[in-house]
Each structure stands twice: as C-alpha cells, then as structure tokens.
Enzyme design. Structure first.
Site, PDB file in Angstrom:
ATOM      1  CG  ASN A   9       9.844  -1.027   6.983  1.00 34.79           C
ATOM      2  OD1 ASN A   9       9.604  -0.190   7.846  1.00 34.79           O
ATOM      3  ND2 ASN A   9       9.772  -0.770   5.688  1.00 34.79           N
ATOM      4  CE  LYS A  11       6.277  -1.550   4.691  1.00 31.21           C
ATOM      5  NZ  LYS A  11       5.586  -1.922   3.449  1.00 31.21           N
ATOM      6  CG  HIS A  95      10.447   1.133   1.762  1.00 31.09           C
ATOM      7  ND1 HIS A  95       9.212   1.245   1.156  1.00 31.09           N
ATOM      8  CD2 HIS A  95      10.492  -0.106   2.307  1.00 31.09           C
ATOM      9  CE1 HIS A  95       8.544   0.122   1.351  1.00 31.09           C
ATOM     10  NE2 HIS A  95       9.297  -0.716   2.045  1.00 31.09           N
ATOM     11  CD  GLU A  97       5.617   1.310   1.937  1.00 31.95           C
ATOM     12  OE1 GLU A  97       6.014   1.640   3.063  1.00 31.95           O
ATOM     13  OE2 GLU A  97       5.143   0.189   1.690  1.00 31.95           O
ATOM     14  CD  GLU A 182      11.149  -3.995   0.517  1.00 29.72           C
ATOM     15  OE1 GLU A 182      10.996  -4.728   1.494  1.00 29.72           O
ATOM     16  OE2 GLU A 182      10.697  -2.844   0.456  1.00 29.72           O
ATOM     17  N   GLY A 188       2.923  -5.438   0.407  1.00 30.68           N
ATOM     18  CA  GLY A 188       1.627  -5.232   1.059  1.00 30.68           C
ATOM     19  C   GLY A 188       0.441  -5.761   0.269  1.00 30.68           C
ATOM     20  CB  SER A 228       3.626 -10.512   0.119  1.00 28.34           C
ATOM     21  OG  SER A 228       2.863  -9.367  -0.225  1.00 28.34           O
ATOM     22  N   GLY A 249       7.327  -6.316   6.151  1.00 28.78           N
ATOM     23  CA  GLY A 249       6.399  -5.328   6.675  1.00 28.78           C
ATOM     24  C   GLY A 249       5.349  -5.986   7.548  1.00 28.78           C
TER      25      GLY A 249
HETATM   26  P1  13P Z   1       5.045  -6.382   3.308  1.00 31.33           P
HETATM   27  O1  13P Z   1       5.840  -7.475   3.968  1.00 31.33           O
HETATM   28  O2  13P Z   1       3.921  -5.882   4.172  1.00 31.33           O
HETATM   29  O3  13P Z   1       4.644  -6.744   1.919  1.00 31.33           O
HETATM   30  O4  13P Z   1       6.043  -5.116   3.171  1.00 31.33           O
HETATM   31  C1  13P Z   1       7.281  -5.302   2.596  1.00 31.33           C
HETATM   32  C2  13P Z   1       8.093  -4.086   2.791  1.00 31.33           C
HETATM   33  O5  13P Z   1       7.844  -3.073   2.171  1.00 31.33           O
HETATM   34  C3  13P Z   1       9.211  -4.140   3.743  1.00 31.33           C
HETATM   35  O6  13P Z   1      10.015  -3.012   3.673  1.00 31.33           O
END
Ligand code: 13P
Length: 269
Positions: A9, A11, A95, A97, A182, A188, A228, A249
């Site tokens: 992803n 983002k 997601h 976010e 997640e 992140g 992560s 991510g």
């Molecule tokens: P990270 O791998 O940067 O923690 O992000 C995870 C994520 O939100 C994937 O959709």
C-alpha cells in the site's frame, strides 16, 4: 491451502516518475513470482503508469479506495468501472487512515480527524458490495486503536468491524474477499504486533467469518497482517498458521525490502 499474499500500500507516495521507477524495479525482480500473490496499490494518479509496467507480469494492481456509485456528480471520487479501466483487480477498503482512526495513540482520534475522510462501517459495507459487483477483490482493513487494546476491547472491535463490513454479503461472494488485520497502533510506528498475538486476533477474525459464511468458506478466506511489517520481522509473522500474508506501507516503498517480503511470503506455507 491458502495462497499467501504480499500487498504493498503505497498510500500518498510516488509521483508518476517515482511510481514507474519503483514498479519497474519490483517487476524486474519479481515479475514472474510464484507461490505468492503480489499486489501493488499505488495512488490513483499512478494506476495507469503502474498498469503499463505490470502488464505481462504475475503482479496484480490495486486501488486504495472506491466509491459505490457508477458515475455522476461525486467530485473527487472514483468508481468501480474507472478502477477496472485502469487495470485494477483489487481495491483496499476501510483502511484506518480513511476511517479516521489514524494516529498511534487514542488522543489522535478526534472528531476533526474522523471527519477528514469519513469512512464508517456502513460506507465500508457499501464499498465492499460495489467492488464485488465489478469483480474487484476487496482488501478490507480492520483493527483496534491503542486505547481499545488497553481496555481489553480488541476482539470485540475487530469482530464488530468484520460483521458490519460483511452485512448482507452472500457467503459465495465473501469467499473472494481478502481481510487485513491492521492494529492502528502498529501502523507506521515501527511497533509491530507480536506475531503470536496477531495470529490470535486473526483467529478471532476467522471465527467471526465462520459465523457469517460457514466454516468451510472461512477457512478459504485470506487474512493478512499489516502494521510495521519489515524484512526483519516478516518470517516470524508468516510462520504463524493464521497469517496469510502482509499489507505493507513503508517497507513497500523500497523495491529491495518489498522483494524480500515477497520472498519470505512465497516460501512460508
Ligand atoms: P506500515 O507498514 O508503514 O506500518 O503501514 C501499514 C499499513 O497501513 C498498510 O496498509
């Protein structure tokens, strides 16, 4: 047996030059990947560029969001047919976010942030149904906030999100859905969820699915872990029986680390 998946992803990262470069580097290394389903989800502006790079490879293309209407006066939104015309086979839905549940700590979960993108359990459900109607594979995200974990509400939160997401979805359709656990506090932050705990929660998600679809179909549905995921922790996660892959991510933005994750997933089951 469930085929493992490694999904990147991106983002809101990569302009079109960067997207071309990153997708090309991944495709050069892993274009003929077997033993693992690989998906790249660039920002919408780069879908067409990445589609061209991925043509003729085994790597799939996904979007990061969908709106349920087919067309019309919905400024800024993208419909299923539009995503299909960019070559998408997958779409991330719900997601954290976009649900407004972002931030590593509960204090960040303010009404203001919740309104930024505004996805709710109800809109997630409509988006899933729309995606399925266009034969797009939804990658549906669920996960608890840190404050919910601290209050012992993790299982209740994730199973509630799964039930709401799949309300009214036929069991046969549910079979093609991919879920991603997640935990919001792990996204992140560099703070990965303990592999055994992620396995346990994904077991809770699968048990919830079984209530909706019956056990046989629930056993076929792939459930990923996200938050992560890095080359250093991927083997431990993929060794867990319930974890069918990763939604990644940060580590998907470097070809080298994403290819390492693909390699780990491909040999894991
Ligand atoms: P990270 O791998 O940067 O923690 O992000 C995870 C994520 O939100 C994937 O959709």
């Amino acid at each position: 047996m469930r085929t493992p998946i490694m999904a990147g992803n991106w983002k809101m990262n990569c302009d079109n030059d960067e997207a071309w470069e990153l997708a090309s580097a991944i495709a050069d290394e892993k274009g003929d990947v077997t033993g693992c389903e690989v998906v790249i989800c660039p920002p919408a502006t780069a879908l067409v560029v990445v589609q061209a790079v991925l043509e003729g490879t085994n790597i799939g293309l996904g979007a990061q969001n969908i709106f349920w209407e087919e067309k019309g006066a919905y400024t800024g939104e993208l419909s299923g047919p539009m995503l299909l015309s960019c070559g998408c086979q997958y779409v991330i839905i719900g997601h954290s976010e976009r649900r407004g549940r972002f931030g590593a700590v509960a204090d960040d979960f303010t009404p203001e942030l919740q309104r930024v993108f505004g996805d709710t359990d109800a809109s997630v459900n409509r988006k899933i149904k729309a995606a399925l109607s266009y034969d797009l594979t939804p990658i549906v995200c669920v996960g608890e906030l840190l404050s919910e974990r601290q209050q012992g509400q993790t299982d209740e939160v994730v199973s509630g999100q799964v039930k709401a997401a799949l309300a009214g979805v036929e069991a046969d359709d549910a079979e093609s859905i991919i879920l991603a656990y997640e935990p919001v506090w792990a996204i992140g932050t560099g703070e990965v969820c303990d592999a055994e705990e992620a396995n346990r929660v994904i077991g809770v998600i699968r048990a919830t699915l079984a209530e909706i679809t019956g056990e046989e179909i629930a056993e076929e549905i792939r459930i990923l872990y996200g938050g992560s995921v890095k080359p250093a922790n991927v083997a431990g996660l993929m060794a867990q029986p319930e974890i069918d892959g990763g939604l990644v991510g940060g580590a998907s933005l470097q070809a080298e680390s994403f290819c390492e994750l693909i390699d780990a997933a491909a040999v894991s089951k």
